[in-house]
Write an enzyme that holds these catalytic residues in place. Structure first.
Site, short mmCIF file in Angstrom:
data_model
loop_
_atom_site.label_atom_id
_atom_site.label_comp_id
_atom_site.label_asym_id
_atom_site.label_seq_id
_atom_site.Cartn_x
_atom_site.Cartn_y
_atom_site.Cartn_z
N ARG A 16 48.74 -7.02 -23.31
CA ARG A 16 48.72 -7.77 -22.05
C ARG A 16 48.39 -9.24 -22.28
NH1 ARG A 16 45.38 -4.72 -19.83
NH2 ARG A 16 46.93 -3.24 -19.06
N ARG A 154 59.66 -11.95 -25.95
CA ARG A 154 59.00 -11.35 -24.78
C ARG A 154 59.66 -10.02 -24.39
NH1 ARG A 154 58.05 -8.67 -21.12
NH2 ARG A 154 56.90 -9.11 -19.19
N LYS A 165 52.18 3.05 -24.50
CA LYS A 165 52.21 3.99 -23.38
C LYS A 165 52.48 5.41 -23.87
CE LYS A 165 53.58 0.61 -19.87
NZ LYS A 165 54.64 0.15 -18.95
N ASN A 191 54.92 -0.23 -13.15
CA ASN A 191 53.73 -0.50 -12.35
C ASN A 191 54.05 -1.70 -11.46
OD1 ASN A 191 51.21 -1.38 -11.34
ND2 ASN A 191 50.14 -0.44 -13.06
N GLU A 195 53.71 -5.90 -11.85
CA GLU A 195 54.89 -6.76 -11.84
C GLU A 195 54.74 -7.88 -10.81
OE1 GLU A 195 58.36 -4.36 -11.31
OE2 GLU A 195 57.97 -3.15 -13.10
N THR A 240 63.21 -5.79 -20.24
CA THR A 240 62.06 -5.23 -20.96
C THR A 240 61.98 -3.73 -20.72
OG1 THR A 240 60.84 -7.31 -20.75
CG2 THR A 240 59.56 -5.35 -21.31
N GLU A 244 62.11 -0.60 -23.35
CA GLU A 244 61.13 0.48 -23.37
C GLU A 244 61.81 1.84 -23.30
OE1 GLU A 244 57.59 0.07 -20.92
OE2 GLU A 244 58.00 -2.08 -20.69
#
Length: 258
Positions: A16, A154, A165, A191, A195, A240, A244
């Site tokens: 984070r 990023r 996760k 989440n 966001e 992103t 994932e």
């Protein structure tokens, strides 16, 4: 975060912190790019003649710089994904043996072609005035390269987010992966509250960094904050998530206990 210490790389708090710092880099890079016009000529293949190269001027600049950086071991780092992976040279610096963090194919996941496409077609026109400055074609392409690299880093950092996760909910994630439940995985990694915080923070950063602190005036901002927010909302966050999901769907490949 230390890539030689895997436990620091899959720590969600460390991740984070890295993502928040990347926001700063991206906003500053966009501010630098926004001072030049669109310069569409540097994106059109063949518009600028280059010996033994048929692509665009930006592609040539990016490819040549990646070749040089590959000799300095840049793309040995787990968080760096090249735009021209097939053209790199061998490093001249000694190899670093990074402990494995990502499984099973950490560097096969590459969305850079999609990143470059949305950057050129969507982002540049949204932050730059139309037009061309012949004397600044090289400088503009260098700004583009910095923007592309920071966006790529990023977005591909989603691999580390996904691994963290997965480890935090291993049994549940394993079940979803075995079922190839994309909708379930998307729900597990999303989440919406976080966001929205990201988007609010980005707007504040773009408004702040893009203004003269002694004479704040949104009418003369160095970059349009709403363009930065829209970029994240419509491209960075969704891509992103694509990273994932794709990473998680491959996560159990080749594992005997899968």
């Amino acid at each position: 975060m230390d890539f030689l210490k895997p436990e620091t790389v899959v720590d969600l708090n460390n991740i984070r912190t890295m993502l928040i710092r990347m926001e700063d880099t991206i906003v500053f890079n966009l501010i630098e790019r926004a001072k030049f016009p669109v310069q569409s000529i540097i994106y059109r293949p063949g518009a600028i003649k280059i010996p033994n190269f048929n692509g665009s001027f930006l592609d040539w600049m990016l490819r040549e710089e990646e070749i040089v950086h590959s000799r300095a071991r840049r793309y040995e780092s787990p968080d760096e994904i090249p735009f021209f992976p097939n053209d790199l040279d061998e490093p001249v610096l000694p190899e670093i043996s990074y402990p494995p963090v990502l499984y099973p194919y950490p560097n096969k996941l590459n969305l850079n072609s999609r990143i470059k496409e949305f950057y050129v077609n969507e982002i540049v026109p949204s932050i730059c005035l139309d037009g061309i400055q012949e004397e600044n074609l090289g400088s503009t392409s260098l700004c583009d390269i910095e923007c592309l690299r920071s966006l790529s880093r990023r977005i591909h950092f989603g691999r580390f987010v996904a691994e963290a996760k997965f480890l935090s909910e291993k049994e549940y994630m394993t079940e979803l992966i075995k079922k190839k439940d994309v909708d379930g995985l998307m729900k597990a990694i999303t989440n919406e509250a976080v966001e929205q915080q990201v988007l609010m923070r980005l707007k504040a950063k773009a408004d702040t960094y893009g203004a003269d602190p002694l004479q704040p005036n949104k009418d003369v901002a160095k970059v349009k904050s709403q363009a930065v927010v829209s970029m994240y909302e419509n491209w960075v966050i969704p891509l992103t998530k694509d990273v994932e999901i794709e990473y998680l769907l491959r996560r159990l490949d080749g594992l005997e206990d899968a």
